[in-house]
Design a protein around this motif. Structure first.
Motif, PDB file in Angstrom:
ATOM      1  N   PHE A  11      -7.961  -4.562 -20.409  1.00 18.82           N
ATOM      2  CA  PHE A  11      -6.585  -5.547 -20.894  1.00 18.82           C
ATOM      3  C   PHE A  11      -5.775  -4.719 -21.728  1.00 18.82           C
ATOM      4  O   PHE A  11      -5.052  -5.314 -22.438  1.00 18.82           O
ATOM      5  CB  PHE A  11      -7.245  -6.789 -21.414  1.00 18.82           C
ATOM      6  N   ASP A  12      -5.717  -3.290 -21.531  1.00 19.54           N
ATOM      7  CA  ASP A  12      -4.814  -2.696 -22.308  1.00 19.54           C
ATOM      8  C   ASP A  12      -3.644  -2.369 -21.413  1.00 19.54           C
ATOM      9  O   ASP A  12      -3.952  -1.859 -20.405  1.00 19.54           O
ATOM     10  CB  ASP A  12      -5.496  -1.082 -22.779  1.00 19.54           C
ATOM     11  N   PRO A  13      -2.444  -2.766 -21.835  1.00 13.91           N
ATOM     12  CA  PRO A  13      -1.287  -2.376 -20.954  1.00 13.91           C
ATOM     13  C   PRO A  13      -1.134  -1.128 -20.513  1.00 13.91           C
ATOM     14  O   PRO A  13      -0.946  -0.931 -19.340  1.00 13.91           O
ATOM     15  CB  PRO A  13       0.007  -2.682 -21.892  1.00 13.91           C
ATOM     16  N   GLN A  14      -1.821  -0.015 -21.325  1.00  9.26           N
ATOM     17  CA  GLN A  14      -1.534   1.431 -21.037  1.00  9.26           C
ATOM     18  C   GLN A  14      -2.595   1.540 -19.706  1.00  9.26           C
ATOM     19  O   GLN A  14      -2.226   2.477 -18.883  1.00  9.26           O
ATOM     20  CB  GLN A  14      -2.009   2.284 -22.000  1.00  9.26           C
ATOM     21  N   LEU A  15      -3.519   0.878 -19.354  1.00  9.43           N
ATOM     22  CA  LEU A  15      -4.205   1.088 -18.152  1.00  9.43           C
ATOM     23  C   LEU A  15      -3.405   0.880 -16.949  1.00  9.43           C
ATOM     24  O   LEU A  15      -3.724   1.621 -15.995  1.00  9.43           O
ATOM     25  CB  LEU A  15      -5.473  -0.167 -18.099  1.00  9.43           C
ATOM     26  N   ILE A  16      -2.580  -0.312 -16.960  1.00  7.54           N
ATOM     27  CA  ILE A  16      -1.922  -0.421 -15.981  1.00  7.54           C
ATOM     28  C   ILE A  16      -0.833   0.916 -15.381  1.00  7.54           C
ATOM     29  O   ILE A  16      -0.814   1.286 -14.506  1.00  7.54           O
ATOM     30  CB  ILE A  16      -0.782  -1.580 -16.157  1.00  7.54           C
ATOM     31  N   GLU A  17      -0.290   1.256 -16.604  1.00  5.66           N
ATOM     32  CA  GLU A  17       0.462   2.552 -16.641  1.00  5.66           C
ATOM     33  C   GLU A  17      -0.294   3.643 -15.856  1.00  5.66           C
ATOM     34  O   GLU A  17       0.532   4.500 -15.268  1.00  5.66           O
ATOM     35  CB  GLU A  17       1.230   2.784 -17.884  1.00  5.66           C
ATOM     36  N   ILE A  18      -1.415   3.909 -16.679  1.00  6.67           N
ATOM     37  CA  ILE A  18      -2.124   5.350 -16.265  1.00  6.67           C
ATOM     38  C   ILE A  18      -2.336   5.034 -14.720  1.00  6.67           C
ATOM     39  O   ILE A  18      -2.214   5.993 -13.918  1.00  6.67           O
ATOM     40  CB  ILE A  18      -3.193   5.089 -17.004  1.00  6.67           C
ATOM     41  N   CYS A  19      -2.693   3.886 -14.167  1.00  2.79           N
ATOM     42  CA  CYS A  19      -3.276   3.706 -12.821  1.00  2.79           C
ATOM     43  C   CYS A  19      -1.962   3.894 -11.623  1.00  2.79           C
ATOM     44  O   CYS A  19      -2.266   4.493 -10.773  1.00  2.79           O
ATOM     45  CB  CYS A  19      -3.931   2.461 -12.622  1.00  2.79           C
ATOM     46  N   LYS A  20      -0.846   3.299 -12.469  1.00  2.00           N
ATOM     47  CA  LYS A  20       0.372   3.346 -11.707  1.00  2.00           C
ATOM     48  C   LYS A  20       0.736   4.982 -11.215  1.00  2.00           C
ATOM     49  O   LYS A  20       1.053   5.255 -10.459  1.00  2.00           O
ATOM     50  CB  LYS A  20       1.452   2.671 -12.381  1.00  2.00           C
ATOM     51  N   GLU A  21       0.437   5.500 -12.645  1.00  2.47           N
ATOM     52  CA  GLU A  21       0.797   7.144 -12.505  1.00  2.47           C
ATOM     53  C   GLU A  21      -0.335   7.682 -11.447  1.00  2.47           C
ATOM     54  O   GLU A  21       0.365   8.540 -10.607  1.00  2.47           O
ATOM     55  CB  GLU A  21       0.854   7.922 -13.720  1.00  2.47           C
ATOM     56  N   LEU A  22      -1.454   7.588 -11.803  1.00  6.85           N
ATOM     57  CA  LEU A  22      -2.302   7.947 -10.744  1.00  6.85           C
ATOM     58  C   LEU A  22      -1.969   7.800  -9.361  1.00  6.85           C
ATOM     59  O   LEU A  22      -2.296   8.504  -8.532  1.00  6.85           O
ATOM     60  CB  LEU A  22      -3.912   7.707 -10.898  1.00  6.85           C
ATOM     61  N   ASN A  23      -2.029   6.639  -8.966  1.00  9.07           N
ATOM     62  CA  ASN A  23      -1.634   6.252  -7.748  1.00  9.07           C
ATOM     63  C   ASN A  23      -0.483   7.088  -7.237  1.00  9.07           C
ATOM     64  O   ASN A  23      -0.471   7.324  -5.949  1.00  9.07           O
ATOM     65  CB  ASN A  23      -0.988   4.552  -7.820  1.00  9.07           C
ATOM     66  N   GLU A  24       0.920   7.195  -7.752  1.00  8.70           N
ATOM     67  CA  GLU A  24       1.880   7.921  -7.531  1.00  8.70           C
ATOM     68  C   GLU A  24       1.397   9.238  -7.158  1.00  8.70           C
ATOM     69  O   GLU A  24       1.609   9.856  -6.102  1.00  8.70           O
ATOM     70  CB  GLU A  24       2.992   7.914  -8.590  1.00  8.70           C
ATOM     71  N   LYS A  25       0.587   9.684  -7.957  1.00  7.57           N
ATOM     72  CA  LYS A  25       0.239  11.391  -7.917  1.00  7.57           C
ATOM     73  C   LYS A  25      -0.624  11.599  -6.820  1.00  7.57           C
ATOM     74  O   LYS A  25      -0.683  12.506  -6.094  1.00  7.57           O
ATOM     75  CB  LYS A  25      -0.439  11.596  -9.387  1.00  7.57           C
ATOM     76  N   TYR A  26      -1.516  10.768  -6.374  1.00  9.34           N
ATOM     77  CA  TYR A  26      -2.872  10.753  -5.512  1.00  9.34           C
ATOM     78  C   TYR A  26      -2.290  10.007  -4.348  1.00  9.34           C
ATOM     79  O   TYR A  26      -3.241   9.403  -3.864  1.00  9.34           O
ATOM     80  CB  TYR A  26      -4.002  10.845  -6.169  1.00  9.34           C
ATOM     81  N   LYS A  27      -1.211   9.444  -3.907  1.00  8.72           N
ATOM     82  CA  LYS A  27      -1.177   8.554  -3.163  1.00  8.72           C
ATOM     83  C   LYS A  27      -1.628   8.761  -1.538  1.00  8.72           C
ATOM     84  O   LYS A  27      -2.308   7.667  -0.835  1.00  8.72           O
ATOM     85  CB  LYS A  27       0.257   8.072  -2.902  1.00  8.72           C
ATOM     86  N   ASP A  28      -1.806   9.814  -1.323  1.00  4.52           N
ATOM     87  CA  ASP A  28      -2.393  10.132   0.021  1.00  4.52           C
ATOM     88  C   ASP A  28      -3.779  10.345  -0.202  1.00  4.52           C
ATOM     89  O   ASP A  28      -4.608  10.403   1.007  1.00  4.52           O
ATOM     90  CB  ASP A  28      -1.862  11.609   0.274  1.00  4.52           C
ATOM     91  N   LYS A  29      -4.581  10.459  -1.286  1.00  2.88           N
ATOM     92  CA  LYS A  29      -6.115  10.506  -1.538  1.00  2.88           C
ATOM     93  C   LYS A  29      -6.762   9.175  -2.035  1.00  2.88           C
ATOM     94  O   LYS A  29      -7.776   9.104  -1.581  1.00  2.88           O
ATOM     95  CB  LYS A  29      -6.363  11.557  -2.491  1.00  2.88           C
ATOM     96  N   GLY A  30      -5.856   8.589  -2.549  1.00  2.00           N
ATOM     97  CA  GLY A  30      -6.728   7.086  -3.056  1.00  2.00           C
ATOM     98  C   GLY A  30      -5.589   6.449  -4.113  1.00  2.00           C
ATOM     99  O   GLY A  30      -4.643   6.891  -4.484  1.00  2.00           O
ATOM    100  N   GLN A  31      -6.024   5.155  -4.057  1.00  2.00           N
ATOM    101  CA  GLN A  31      -5.328   4.098  -4.817  1.00  2.00           C
ATOM    102  C   GLN A  31      -6.343   3.175  -5.799  1.00  2.00           C
ATOM    103  O   GLN A  31      -7.368   2.954  -5.378  1.00  2.00           O
ATOM    104  CB  GLN A  31      -4.474   3.320  -3.797  1.00  2.00           C
ATOM    105  N   VAL A  32      -5.688   3.007  -6.941  1.00  2.00           N
ATOM    106  CA  VAL A  32      -6.346   2.096  -7.718  1.00  2.00           C
ATOM    107  C   VAL A  32      -5.613   0.694  -7.071  1.00  2.00           C
ATOM    108  O   VAL A  32      -4.433   0.546  -7.440  1.00  2.00           O
ATOM    109  CB  VAL A  32      -6.252   2.119  -9.136  1.00  2.00           C
TER     110      VAL A  32
END
Length: 188
Positions: A11-32
């Protein structure tokens, strides 16, 4: 093949932002795609002890779920205690309270609820058609269990017993049944 990930939520708001960034960076490999968790105020319904759960008011939780959705991540609320409130009779005493909470979760935008107790499925289905998942804590180890939960409650997602993760014959039978019925199988 793209991997889809489900993450326990702190429930840390930063978790959402980190996952959003990872989803952008690795959109072809995996998604949270999903967060799961519960809160201290409803610890009787959760599999984790209250001291491990965050305390939060429903306004914070509603805002958090909204931000998750905006980031393309759904929220799965965990009500996966094997025996909520300690006994069936005690759980029935809290039936209306549970049902009101489920309605509130639905209004907030929670996508799915994870359960481990079939009586909880009965209580929830009296007031809601929210998506349900069976927790690995329920130890699903027979295809007939999947069939029962699917046919009786419309449950379309199962986190399988960790004791079955390497039983190839059983996994094939479960996968075949689930594929025929568009049911999601999940492994820990």
């Amino acid at each position: 093949m793209k991997n889809l990930f489900k993450i326990g939520c702190n429930f840390d708001p930063q978790l959402i932002e980190i996952c959003k960034e990872l989803n952008e960076k690795y959109k072809d490999k995996g998604q949270v795609v999903e967060f799961f968790g519960s809160d201290r105020e409803h610890e009787e319904l959760a599999a984790r002890p209250g001291w491990r759960l965050p305390s939060m008011d429903m306004d914070f939780f509603a805002d958090y779920v909204k931000k998750c959705k905006e980031a393309g991540i759904v929220f799965n609320y965990t009500m996966n205690s094997i025996q909520p409130y300690g006994s069936k009779n005690e759980m029935l005493k809290h039936k209306e309270e549970i049902q009101q909470f489920v309605k509130q979760l639905e209004e907030i935008g929670v996508y799915r609820i994870t359960i481990a107790n079939p009586m909880l499925a009965l209580i929830i289905r009296e007031v809601s058609n929210i998506k349900l998942e069976i927790s690995c804590i329920a130890h699903i180890d027979a295809v007939t269990q999947i069939k029962y939960y699917y046919e009786t409650f419309g449950i379309d997602k199962f986190c399988l017993s960790i004791l079955k993760n390497r039983n190839r014959d059983w996994l094939k039978n479960a996968a075949d049944y689930c594929k025929q019925h568009d049911i999601i199988l999940e492994f820990l």
